[in-house]
Design an enzyme around this catalytic site. Sequence first.
Site, PDB file in Angstrom:
ATOM      1  N   GLU A  52       0.780  -1.130   0.086  1.00 47.28           N
ATOM      2  CA  GLU A  52      -0.096  -0.131  -0.063  1.00 47.28           C
ATOM      3  C   GLU A  52       1.011   1.264  -0.032  1.00 47.28           C
ATOM      4  O   GLU A  52       1.459   1.648   1.133  1.00 47.28           O
ATOM      5  CB  GLU A  52      -0.914   0.007   1.134  1.00 47.28           C
ATOM      6  CG  GLU A  52      -1.744   1.295   1.322  1.00 47.28           C
ATOM      7  CD  GLU A  52      -2.528   1.101   2.671  1.00 47.28           C
ATOM      8  OE1 GLU A  52      -2.848   2.423   3.226  1.00 47.28           O
ATOM      9  OE2 GLU A  52      -2.664   0.172   3.659  1.00 47.28           O
ATOM     10  N   ASP A  63      -3.962  10.075   9.546  1.00 45.99           N
ATOM     11  CA  ASP A  63      -2.735   9.326   9.562  1.00 45.99           C
ATOM     12  C   ASP A  63      -2.352   9.400  11.140  1.00 45.99           C
ATOM     13  O   ASP A  63      -2.508  10.674  11.815  1.00 45.99           O
ATOM     14  CB  ASP A  63      -1.707   9.509   8.712  1.00 45.99           C
ATOM     15  CG  ASP A  63      -1.786   9.082   7.439  1.00 45.99           C
ATOM     16  OD1 ASP A  63      -2.791   8.077   7.416  1.00 45.99           O
ATOM     17  OD2 ASP A  63      -1.763   9.722   6.267  1.00 45.99           O
TER      18      ASP A  63
END
Length: 269
Positions: A52, A63
Amino acid sequence: MTRAPHSSAVIDAAKERGDAALIGYLPVGFPSVDASIHAGKVLADNGVDVIELGFPYSDPGMDGPTIQRASVAALERGTHIEDLFHAVDELTSYGVATCVMTYWNPVEWWGVERFAADLAAVGGSGLITPDLPPEEGTQWEAASDAHDLERIYLSAPSSPPHRLRLIAEHSRGWVYAASSMGVTGARASVGAHTADVVARTRQAGATRVCVGLGVSNGSQAREIGAYADGVIVGSALVKTLFDDDGERGLRALGELARELTSGVKGARA
């Protein structure tokens, strides 16, 4: 040139072996573009099924701190979308299925149809779009269908049944079930919580469900792999690349990948 298969095919192959697929996240451009490509090849050499590849973004609100720090460093080095396509090209040519995780603004800036065409041209599997809900995905869905790309939407423990049905219906390839491992002491309860969202996402019609949980070791990977089609590992891998000695960091990356691989092997048997 032979390209890597789509990530969904690799996930299916892992399931046939009795394994959960291992999906490793890396930010393109950290510590440099070439180093991130090298890191992806190290993951592939040590058993990771799918890469990914994250595109760094200036406001990575979804994140954690490790990935945010790496993304800032990549942006400060001038990482651009052309670097993303170059990295995908290198990794798919190496034989590893590669998805892209990106916030939506860079795709719109590049042009949705152009982005889809350029990603398909280098063998990319598709996109994970954390801030693009299926209600707003009409343009991307048309472009991804036209270029045979996977659409990976996110589900969460808070997603109600009608939303899970919408996510399952509009996803193409697999669904990313997002949650959090929490503190170490809360592992057992968090695992049960996440198993529930995987089961509900499948009940809503998703063919494949992969889990991103903050997994950091082989035993956690096995725990999640027992019920998920794929286990997604990000921060723990990225942390190894902060080692000032690049070769030592890559060795640590490979060692962790091998430990995680041993965890997912046989997890679905």
